[in-house]
Design a protein around this motif. Structure first.
Motif, PDB file in Angstrom:
ATOM      1  N   UNK A   1       0.832  -1.208   0.000  1.00 41.16           N
ATOM      2  CA  UNK A   1       0.000   0.000   0.000  1.00 41.16           C
ATOM      3  C   UNK A   1       0.862   1.251   0.000  1.00 41.16           C
ATOM      4  N   UNK A   2       1.921   1.259   0.791  1.00 48.05           N
ATOM      5  CA  UNK A   2       2.788   2.443   0.843  1.00 48.05           C
ATOM      6  C   UNK A   2       3.512   2.655  -0.480  1.00 48.05           C
ATOM      7  N   UNK A   3       3.988   1.578  -1.095  1.00 45.07           N
ATOM      8  CA  UNK A   3       4.664   1.715  -2.389  1.00 45.07           C
ATOM      9  C   UNK A   3       3.677   2.211  -3.451  1.00 45.07           C
ATOM     10  N   UNK A   4       2.450   1.710  -3.409  1.00 42.00           N
ATOM     11  CA  UNK A   4       1.457   2.122  -4.404  1.00 42.00           C
ATOM     12  C   UNK A   4       1.080   3.589  -4.262  1.00 42.00           C
ATOM     13  N   UNK A   5       1.085   4.094  -3.048  1.00 39.45           N
ATOM     14  CA  UNK A   5       0.667   5.485  -2.827  1.00 39.45           C
ATOM     15  C   UNK A   5       1.822   6.474  -2.932  1.00 39.45           C
ATOM     16  N   UNK A   6       3.030   5.981  -3.146  1.00 42.16           N
ATOM     17  CA  UNK A   6       4.200   6.870  -3.260  1.00 42.16           C
ATOM     18  C   UNK A   6       5.042   6.498  -4.472  1.00 42.16           C
ATOM     19  N   UNK A   7       4.398   6.365  -5.616  1.00 41.68           N
ATOM     20  CA  UNK A   7       5.127   5.938  -6.814  1.00 41.68           C
ATOM     21  C   UNK A   7       6.076   7.013  -7.331  1.00 41.68           C
ATOM     22  N   UNK A   8       5.946   8.215  -6.811  1.00 37.61           N
ATOM     23  CA  UNK A   8       6.890   9.261  -7.193  1.00 37.61           C
ATOM     24  C   UNK A   8       8.239   9.094  -6.503  1.00 37.61           C
ATOM     25  N   UNK A   9       8.308   8.215  -5.501  1.00 35.12           N
ATOM     26  CA  UNK A   9       9.527   8.070  -4.708  1.00 35.12           C
ATOM     27  C   UNK A   9      10.411   6.911  -5.165  1.00 35.12           C
ATOM     28  N   UNK A  10       9.939   6.100  -6.110  1.00 35.30           N
ATOM     29  CA  UNK A  10      10.725   4.943  -6.544  1.00 35.30           C
ATOM     30  C   UNK A  10      10.385   4.616  -7.992  1.00 35.30           C
ATOM     31  N   UNK A  11      11.211   3.807  -8.607  1.00 35.01           N
ATOM     32  CA  UNK A  11      10.931   3.363  -9.974  1.00 35.01           C
ATOM     33  C   UNK A  11      11.399   1.932 -10.137  1.00 35.01           C
ATOM     34  N   UNK A  12      10.678   1.207 -10.979  1.00 36.62           N
ATOM     35  CA  UNK A  12      10.958  -0.209 -11.185  1.00 36.62           C
ATOM     36  C   UNK A  12       9.664  -0.995 -11.086  1.00 36.62           C
ATOM     37  N   UNK A  13       9.763  -2.249 -10.664  1.00 30.50           N
ATOM     38  CA  UNK A  13       8.589  -3.117 -10.553  1.00 30.50           C
ATOM     39  C   UNK A  13       8.604  -3.829  -9.215  1.00 30.50           C
ATOM     40  N   UNK A  14       7.495  -3.706  -8.505  1.00 31.77           N
ATOM     41  CA  UNK A  14       7.332  -4.407  -7.228  1.00 31.77           C
ATOM     42  C   UNK A  14       6.414  -5.604  -7.448  1.00 31.77           C
ATOM     43  N   UNK A  15       6.894  -6.776  -7.070  1.00 35.72           N
ATOM     44  CA  UNK A  15       6.112  -8.007  -7.162  1.00 35.72           C
ATOM     45  C   UNK A  15       5.882  -8.514  -5.740  1.00 35.72           C
ATOM     46  N   UNK A  16       4.630  -8.620  -5.338  1.00 41.75           N
ATOM     47  CA  UNK A  16       4.306  -9.141  -4.009  1.00 41.75           C
ATOM     48  C   UNK A  16       3.683 -10.521  -4.184  1.00 41.75           C
ATOM     49  N   UNK A  17       4.262 -11.497  -3.529  1.00 42.71           N
ATOM     50  CA  UNK A  17       3.861 -12.887  -3.681  1.00 42.71           C
ATOM     51  C   UNK A  17       3.321 -13.404  -2.348  1.00 42.71           C
ATOM     52  N   UNK A  18       2.099 -13.907  -2.377  1.00 40.44           N
ATOM     53  CA  UNK A  18       1.465 -14.457  -1.182  1.00 40.44           C
ATOM     54  C   UNK A  18       1.350 -15.967  -1.382  1.00 40.44           C
ATOM     55  N   UNK A  19       2.168 -16.688  -0.635  1.00 39.89           N
ATOM     56  CA  UNK A  19       2.357 -18.117  -0.877  1.00 39.89           C
ATOM     57  C   UNK A  19       1.612 -18.983   0.140  1.00 39.89           C
ATOM     58  N   UNK A  20       0.819 -19.925  -0.330  1.00 44.54           N
ATOM     59  CA  UNK A  20       0.174 -20.871   0.584  1.00 44.54           C
ATOM     60  C   UNK A  20       1.130 -21.995   0.980  1.00 44.54           C
ATOM     61  N   UNK A  21       0.710 -22.758   1.975  1.00 43.02           N
ATOM     62  CA  UNK A  21       1.302 -24.073   2.280  1.00 43.02           C
ATOM     63  C   UNK A  21       2.802 -24.043   2.541  1.00 43.02           C
ATOM     64  N   UNK A  22       3.264 -23.037   3.276  1.00 43.99           N
ATOM     65  CA  UNK A  22       4.670 -23.095   3.707  1.00 43.99           C
ATOM     66  C   UNK A  22       4.860 -24.180   4.750  1.00 43.99           C
TER      67      UNK A  22
END
Length: 409
Positions: free
Chosen positions: A118-139
């Motif tokens: 949420x913080x990265x999405x609301x402050x896209x002026x502060x960074x550049x590149x690609x953020x990938x968030x992975x939510x993994x089941x069954x660890x």
């Protein structure tokens, strides 16, 4: 990292919602491969924040992708499953599920990664590149990462430059801890079935007793670590279960042993597995067993071996942000499957920990010398990380670590 500081200065705007989400997740835990409600909660939020969301990867797995111009691609992962544990914390937001509990802090991980997203999405002026968030089941079952990979994870996400993950552990809340090289052990469970020739307990001469055979194997297994492994190379071998027979005066036909080993190098793991087989076969032959034992390796977890350069980069960023709360992490005998993802993708990774214990409670236990007895650890029915500053620290750690690649100043 002024840009990262600017992002984190906005944390107070998400605090209340994040804390409410954490309490909701804790109250509604889901077992491995059944994390559907959690996935729906995560997906709904990511879509609202502008992430390109892909659900149903390997069952309840999902990823969110936020492209923000040129730059590095950073993958951040959280595990989502709970454990078959009956909660005993007495918390106002204790588990409402029967014999299911977030006893390992995965609810913290999900809440922190969503907070960072949420913080990265609301402050896209502060960074550049690609953020990938992975939510993994069954660890907890050790196959969630592989299941996502087998279901085409690599085809869904852009190739990362680095993969990041964290875990909440006993320790003062507010701290963030890093360690280069091996940090979590590999783990393997082994099931050994040995065979005898059953009969009446009063006539042992007419039998081959698999219970005695199993007992000899248990004793001999203790010599693998104590006599075959270099004392400077940590390793653990535990026989956790022996099953044989049904009545005191009946010698059974077979016995089943289940054991678990933890190692930190592939060479030691191979040596121990080979030694287990050698001992099981040798003792079976020595006992006159009618056939060789059956040996099955299952529930294997990979070694978590942090990339030196990536870890140094994160450690430097933590030192700049957290100051004296950035600490070295001790070698852990726990295991998990996060490293399957970056290994399959061929990218460097680093895995760190955050403290989840009330600092005063931790300090009191340290002064009394009762940390290991007084502080509940992961998988305990009493394990409940203090909400703050745990969530704020875990969120900051992810933003700071990702910023080491996404923010240029």
């Amino acid at each position: 990292m002024n840009a990262v500081a600017d992002i984190l200065n906005d944390y107070e705007t998400i605090r209340a919602d994040q804390e409410a989400l954490y309490r909701d997740l804790h109250a509604h835990p889901e077992l491995s491969h059944d994390e559907t409600r959690t996935a729906e909660e995560v997906s709904r939020r990511l879509e609202a924040w502008g992430f390109d969301v892909h659900t149903g990867i390997g069952g309840a797995g999902l990823v969110g992708i936020l492209r923000n111009g040129d730059g590095a691609t950073v993958l951040m992962r959280a595990d989502t499953d709970a454990l078959p544990v009956t909660e005993a914390t007495g918390s106002a937001y204790a588990s409402t599920a029967d014999r299911v509990m977030h006893a390992c802090g995965h609810d913290v991980h999900v809440a922190c990664l969503l907070g960072a997203a949420q913080l990265l999405a609301s402050h896209q002026d502060a960074w550049s590149g690609t953020a990938v968030v992975l939510f993994q089941p069954a660890e907890e079952t050790g196959d969630g990462a592989r299941t996502m990979l087998d279901d085409g994870l690599a085809d869904v996400i852009p190739e990362p430059d680095v993969a990041l993950a964290q875990h909440v552990l006993p320790g003062p809340s507010g701290t963030a801890l890093t360690r280069p090289g091996p940090v979590l052990s590999s783990a393997d469970s082994v099931r050994i079935t040995v065979y005898g020739r059953g009969g009446h307990g009063s006539m042992p001469q007419k039998t081959v007793d698999p219970v005695v055979l199993a007992a000899h194997i248990v004793v001999r297994l203790q010599t693998i670590v104590s006599r075959e492994i270099d004392p400077t190379d940590p390793a653990v071998l535990t026989v956790g279960s022996i099953r044989a027979g049904s009545k005191s005066n009946i010698i059974p036909d077979d016995a089943v042993l289940e054991l678990n080993l933890r190692t930190y190098t592939d060479a030691t793991r191979t040596h121990m597995l080979d030694a287990i087989e050698r001992i099981a076969r040798g003792e079976s032959q020595a006992s006159g067993s009618p056939k060789d034992p059956t040996i099955e390796v299952y529930d294997s977890f990979p070694l978590t071996d942090n990339d030196d350069a990536a870890t140094a980069r994160v450690a430097d960023a933590f030192a700049a942000h957290f100051g004296e709360r950035a600490l070295p992490m001790e070698l852990q005998t726990a295991s998990e499957d996060f490293s399957d993802v970056p290994r399959a993708l061929g990218v460097p990774y680093t895995y760190w920990s955050i403290g989840g214990t009330d600092p005063q409670e931790w300090g009191d236990a340290e002064r009394k010398g009762t940390v290991f007895s007084d502080i509940p650890a992961n998988h305990s029915p009493l394990f409940l990380p203090v909400t703050q500053p745990t969530l704020e620290t875990g969120t900051a750690a992810l933003v700071v670590a990702a910023g080491a690649w996404l923010v240029s100043e």
